[in-house]
Design a protein around this motif. Structure first.
Motif, PDB file in Angstrom:
ATOM      1  N   GLN A  79       0.690  -1.469  -0.143  1.00 22.56           N
ATOM      2  CA  GLN A  79       0.025  -0.175   0.055  1.00 22.56           C
ATOM      3  C   GLN A  79       1.045   1.200  -0.144  1.00 22.56           C
ATOM      4  OE1 GLN A  79      -3.704  -0.293   2.435  1.00 22.56           O
ATOM      5  NE2 GLN A  79      -2.370  -1.995   3.478  1.00 22.56           N
ATOM      6  N   ARG A  80       2.015   1.118   0.706  1.00 22.64           N
ATOM      7  CA  ARG A  80       2.765   2.280   0.666  1.00 22.64           C
ATOM      8  C   ARG A  80       3.530   2.687  -0.579  1.00 22.64           C
ATOM      9  NH1 ARG A  80       5.251   5.911   0.174  1.00 22.64           N
ATOM     10  NH2 ARG A  80       6.569   7.414   1.730  1.00 22.64           N
ATOM     11  N   PHE A  81       4.122   1.742  -1.251  1.00 18.68           N
ATOM     12  CA  PHE A  81       4.717   2.061  -2.559  1.00 18.68           C
ATOM     13  C   PHE A  81       4.112   1.600  -3.629  1.00 18.68           C
ATOM     14  CE2 PHE A  81       7.722   1.237   0.879  1.00 18.68           C
ATOM     15  CZ  PHE A  81       8.756   2.318   0.701  1.00 18.68           C
ATOM     16  N   THR A  82       4.421   2.172  -5.046  1.00 18.61           N
ATOM     17  CA  THR A  82       3.725   1.860  -6.262  1.00 18.61           C
ATOM     18  C   THR A  82       4.105   0.375  -6.486  1.00 18.61           C
ATOM     19  OG1 THR A  82       5.443   2.434  -7.521  1.00 18.61           O
ATOM     20  CG2 THR A  82       3.792   4.059  -6.916  1.00 18.61           C
ATOM     21  N   THR A  83       3.254  -0.292  -7.512  1.00 20.31           N
ATOM     22  CA  THR A  83       3.619  -1.769  -7.747  1.00 20.31           C
ATOM     23  C   THR A  83       4.856  -1.953  -8.495  1.00 20.31           C
ATOM     24  OG1 THR A  83       1.142  -1.744  -8.425  1.00 20.31           O
ATOM     25  CG2 THR A  83       2.554  -3.551  -9.260  1.00 20.31           C
ATOM     26  N   ARG A  84       5.153  -0.845  -9.293  1.00 17.77           N
ATOM     27  CA  ARG A  84       6.543  -1.012  -9.913  1.00 17.77           C
ATOM     28  C   ARG A  84       7.695  -0.705  -8.950  1.00 17.77           C
ATOM     29  NH1 ARG A  84       8.265   0.365 -15.040  1.00 17.77           N
ATOM     30  NH2 ARG A  84       9.648   1.906 -14.260  1.00 17.77           N
ATOM     31  N   SER A  89      12.289  -3.266  -6.867  1.00 19.12           N
ATOM     32  CA  SER A  89      12.974  -3.306  -5.586  1.00 19.12           C
ATOM     33  C   SER A  89      13.230  -4.907  -5.285  1.00 19.12           C
ATOM     34  CB  SER A  89      12.436  -2.524  -4.603  1.00 19.12           C
ATOM     35  OG  SER A  89      12.431  -1.171  -4.971  1.00 19.12           O
ATOM     36  N   ALA A  90      11.993  -5.525  -5.239  1.00 19.23           N
ATOM     37  CA  ALA A  90      12.002  -6.924  -4.472  1.00 19.23           C
ATOM     38  C   ALA A  90      13.005  -7.862  -5.756  1.00 19.23           C
ATOM     39  CB  ALA A  90      10.685  -7.635  -4.566  1.00 19.23           C
ATOM     40  N   LEU A  91      12.878  -7.583  -6.952  1.00 26.90           N
ATOM     41  CA  LEU A  91      13.538  -8.309  -7.862  1.00 26.90           C
ATOM     42  C   LEU A  91      15.249  -8.164  -7.812  1.00 26.90           C
ATOM     43  CD1 LEU A  91      11.579  -8.463 -11.310  1.00 26.90           C
ATOM     44  CD2 LEU A  91      12.378 -10.257 -10.008  1.00 26.90           C
ATOM     45  N   THR A  92      15.392  -6.747  -7.559  1.00 25.93           N
ATOM     46  CA  THR A  92      16.786  -6.243  -7.394  1.00 25.93           C
ATOM     47  C   THR A  92      17.540  -7.248  -6.226  1.00 25.93           C
ATOM     48  OG1 THR A  92      16.254  -3.952  -8.692  1.00 25.93           O
ATOM     49  CG2 THR A  92      18.402  -4.219  -7.426  1.00 25.93           C
ATOM     50  N   ILE A  93      16.671  -6.721  -5.188  1.00 28.49           N
ATOM     51  CA  ILE A  93      17.227  -7.532  -3.950  1.00 28.49           C
ATOM     52  C   ILE A  93      17.568  -8.929  -4.078  1.00 28.49           C
ATOM     53  CG2 ILE A  93      16.507  -8.010  -1.481  1.00 28.49           C
ATOM     54  CD1 ILE A  93      14.966  -5.190  -1.455  1.00 28.49           C
ATOM     55  N   PHE A  94      16.323  -9.546  -4.660  1.00 30.09           N
ATOM     56  CA  PHE A  94      16.511 -11.068  -4.930  1.00 30.09           C
ATOM     57  C   PHE A  94      17.790 -11.198  -5.902  1.00 30.09           C
ATOM     58  CE2 PHE A  94      15.492 -15.185  -6.550  1.00 30.09           C
ATOM     59  CZ  PHE A  94      14.895 -15.852  -5.780  1.00 30.09           C
ATOM     60  N   GLY A  95      17.984 -10.609  -6.857  1.00 29.07           N
ATOM     61  CA  GLY A  95      19.037 -10.733  -7.677  1.00 29.07           C
ATOM     62  C   GLY A  95      20.459 -10.539  -7.158  1.00 29.07           C
ATOM     63  N   ILE A  96      20.559  -9.562  -6.068  1.00 34.48           N
ATOM     64  CA  ILE A  96      21.879  -9.225  -5.507  1.00 34.48           C
ATOM     65  C   ILE A  96      22.278 -10.184  -4.533  1.00 34.48           C
ATOM     66  CG2 ILE A  96      22.949  -7.885  -3.650  1.00 34.48           C
ATOM     67  CD1 ILE A  96      21.425  -5.474  -5.046  1.00 34.48           C
ATOM     68  N   ALA A 188      14.217  -6.720 -16.650  1.00 37.07           N
ATOM     69  CA  ALA A 188      14.101  -5.796 -17.732  1.00 37.07           C
ATOM     70  C   ALA A 188      12.515  -5.772 -18.037  1.00 37.07           C
ATOM     71  CB  ALA A 188      14.810  -6.489 -18.831  1.00 37.07           C
ATOM     72  N   PHE A 189      11.905  -6.899 -18.231  1.00 33.06           N
ATOM     73  CA  PHE A 189      10.567  -6.783 -18.609  1.00 33.06           C
ATOM     74  C   PHE A 189       9.618  -5.998 -17.603  1.00 33.06           C
ATOM     75  CE2 PHE A 189      10.747 -11.451 -20.795  1.00 33.06           C
ATOM     76  CZ  PHE A 189      10.922 -10.874 -21.911  1.00 33.06           C
ATOM     77  N   ALA A 190       9.897  -6.201 -16.424  1.00 32.68           N
ATOM     78  CA  ALA A 190       9.357  -5.331 -15.314  1.00 32.68           C
ATOM     79  C   ALA A 190       9.391  -3.839 -15.396  1.00 32.68           C
ATOM     80  CB  ALA A 190       9.352  -5.884 -14.108  1.00 32.68           C
ATOM     81  N   PHE A 191      10.818  -3.482 -15.750  1.00 32.67           N
ATOM     82  CA  PHE A 191      10.956  -2.003 -16.130  1.00 32.67           C
ATOM     83  C   PHE A 191      10.138  -1.545 -17.256  1.00 32.67           C
ATOM     84  CE2 PHE A 191      13.642   1.538 -17.816  1.00 32.67           C
ATOM     85  CZ  PHE A 191      13.818   2.300 -16.446  1.00 32.67           C
ATOM     86  N   PHE A 192      10.002  -2.175 -18.414  1.00 29.38           N
ATOM     87  CA  PHE A 192       9.419  -1.535 -19.656  1.00 29.38           C
ATOM     88  C   PHE A 192       7.818  -1.849 -19.805  1.00 29.38           C
ATOM     89  CE2 PHE A 192      14.032  -2.084 -21.133  1.00 29.38           C
ATOM     90  CZ  PHE A 192      14.008  -0.916 -21.440  1.00 29.38           C
ATOM     91  N   LYS A 193       7.407  -3.030 -18.866  1.00 29.86           N
ATOM     92  CA  LYS A 193       6.106  -3.332 -19.169  1.00 29.86           C
ATOM     93  C   LYS A 193       5.252  -3.396 -17.950  1.00 29.86           C
ATOM     94  CE  LYS A 193       6.545  -4.318 -23.494  1.00 29.86           C
ATOM     95  NZ  LYS A 193       5.566  -3.691 -24.642  1.00 29.86           N
ATOM     96  N   LEU A 194       5.533  -3.408 -16.906  1.00 30.99           N
ATOM     97  CA  LEU A 194       4.932  -3.186 -15.447  1.00 30.99           C
ATOM     98  C   LEU A 194       4.248  -1.902 -15.115  1.00 30.99           C
ATOM     99  CD1 LEU A 194       3.762  -5.032 -13.104  1.00 30.99           C
ATOM    100  CD2 LEU A 194       5.886  -4.437 -11.914  1.00 30.99           C
ATOM    101  N   HIS A 195       3.045  -1.967 -14.967  1.00 33.10           N
ATOM    102  CA  HIS A 195       2.390  -0.757 -14.739  1.00 33.10           C
ATOM    103  C   HIS A 195       1.949  -0.594 -13.104  1.00 33.10           C
ATOM    104  CE1 HIS A 195       2.314   0.415 -18.967  1.00 33.10           C
ATOM    105  NE2 HIS A 195       1.736  -0.771 -19.389  1.00 33.10           N
TER     106      HIS A 195
END
Length: 480
Positions: A79-84, A89-96, A188-195
């Protein structure tokens, strides 16, 4: 500038909806795959880093622990942050975390990488649930949830098979290097396609609620995990469970009396949501606990390799993948009550037949009845989850998702510990205080399968409490 999707207008599976569904499914699949990916690799990692099994188990248990602790926090984060913002952020943390684990020079760094992975992975499931319920109308929600069922049901069962092959023929580090490209592809997909779905709310942070939920749920998960050894008399089991129950009780009290809340317990005022949770709890105790029995039978009783046991489980995993979207479509047509009952009865047949395993059962016999068990499972899991969320108004979906997922993880953890304990006690009694042999282990496994059967039948009885008609429409749901 990123366009916002108004979920009120997205009542069907539009192209944008399907793209978002695919992005979320890939991330959720990766997250759930990593829960079981380490199981088969544990002996190799223990040998490389010269650690004990007790320490090594935290590669899986630690991941589950952090993942479980993250879930209550997701109600606030969604609720506090947008979906994107949240998904990227979650994907980036997971990737790191994945890269840290794959390159780890020692065991502490490996564990750190796994914990960072879990911090990101804990967000995927609850976020996915909220987005689907808001993005799809009641008439299309089951099919969407069924597609996501590919990740929820297929990934954890695929993990041991993939892990077994990679560890047998390559190096355990490739378990992480294999996942990394998928993470960054989804990023990459999320960056360009996720609303963005829904509206962002600038909520205040409930620090006390986070501390209490983390300590309470963390202690419960640690206690149940330690109970997998069968020694419930140890402080490492009952001590952590008792502490967890007390602190979780304080968390519930604080959440129901404070103005600033981490999770809204008003979700428990909706009868159909509660019924779905109770059925799911009984089911998770039976199914997650029962899932550990077959690898034990294959490896301990029959003396087969981990890779062979993984191959026997693979057809059931593939059936799960194929039927997950079908179960969602069936939910849209027939509703949860009849579908759940049929699935549970099918699962009961498979569980009974696995309870009849003996020292000379063929691999074909094991494979066939495991497939039957998985067919029953896949018919049940996504419809009962969809029914739970459909019982809530949209403004409570984030809280409902956090509540449902948290209780499910606790039930799965408790179920695994409880059924393994039953198996160990029965095997010890069969040995009459002597050395426990494979034949004694078989007796323990047989009895435990019949205990799991009884639990599944209890869940089947509880389906009578579900509404008879196809869909339950919650008050204030604009799709109703």
């Amino acid at each position: 500038m990123v366009a916002e999707i108004d979920e009120r207008n997205s009542v069907g599976p539009s192209r944008a909806s399907r793209q978002i569904l695919g992005i979320l499914m890939l991330g959720t699949f990766i997250g759930f795959l990593n829960q079981t990916l380490m199981n088969t690799a544990l002996p190799s990692i223990m040998a490389d880093f010269h650690i004990t099994a007790a320490l090594g188990q935290w590669l899986t248990n630690g991941y589950m622990l952090v993942n479980g602790v993250m879930v209550p926090l997701t109600a606030f984060l969604i609720q506090r942050f947008t979906t994107r913002q949240l998904y990227l952020s979650a994907l980036t943390i997971f990737g790191i975390g994945t890269l840290i684990a794959g390159l780890a020079p020692n065991y502490p760094v490996l564990i750190t990488g796994r914990m960072i992975q879990a911090m990101g992975g804990g967000i995927f499931g609850p976020l996915m649930n909220v987005v689907i319920v808001k993005l799809f109308s009641v008439e299309h929600r089951g099919r969407a949830m069924g597609i996501i069922g590919l990740a929820l049901n297929f990934a954890p069962t695929l993990g041991p098979t993939v892990s077994g092959w990679i560890v047998t023929y390559t190096n355990w580090r490739n378990l992480f290097f294999m996942v990394a490209p998928l993470i960054f592809l989804d990023l990459a997909f999320a960056f360009f396609k996720l609303h963005n779905i829904g509206e962002q709310k600038f909520l205040k942070f409930d620090f006390l609620g986070v501390v209490l939920s983390s300590l309470g749920l963390g202690s419960l998960l640690v206690g149940f995990s330690n109970a997998g050894t069968g020694d419930w008399g140890s402080f490492d089991v009952w001590g952590y469970v008792l502490i967890g129950m007390v602190i979780t009780g304080l968390f519930v009290y604080q959440q129901t009396h404070a103005k600033l809340r981490l999770v809204n317990f008003n979700v428990l005022k909706y009868r159909q949501f509660n019924v779905a949770i109770v059925i799911n709890v009984v089911l998770m105790i039976a199914l997650y606990g029962g899932a550990i029995l077959l690898p034990l039978y294959m490896q301990v009783v029959m003396g087969r390799s981990a890779f062979e046991s993984g191959l026997v489980l693979l057809p059931g995993s593939l059936i799960t993948a194929l039927l997950s979207p079908v179960s969602g479509a069936l939910y849209d047509k027939y509703g949860a009550r009849n579908l759940t009952l049929v699935g549970l009865l099918i699962n009961t047949v498979g569980t009974i037949m696995l309870g009849l395993l003996n020292l000379h059962s063929s691999l074909l016999y094991i494979m066939v009845w495991q497939v039957v068990r998985q067919v029953g499972l896949v018919i049940v899991t996504m419809p009962i989850q969809t029914e739970a969320f459909s019982a809530l108004p949209l403004h409570l979906i984030a809280d409902g998702s956090a509540m449902f997922t948290t209780i499910r993880q606790l039930a799965a953890s408790f179920g695994t510990a409880a059924l393994v304990t039953i198996m160990s006690l029965v095997a010890s009694q069969a040995a009459h205080g002597g050395v426990v042999t494979p034949s004694h282990q078989l007796v323990g496994i047989q009895v435990t399968y019949f205990v799991a059967t009884a639990l599944v039948l209890i869940a089947a009885g509880l389906t009578r409490l579900l509404k008879v008609d196809g869909h339950y429409h919650a008050p204030n749901d604009h799709f109703a």
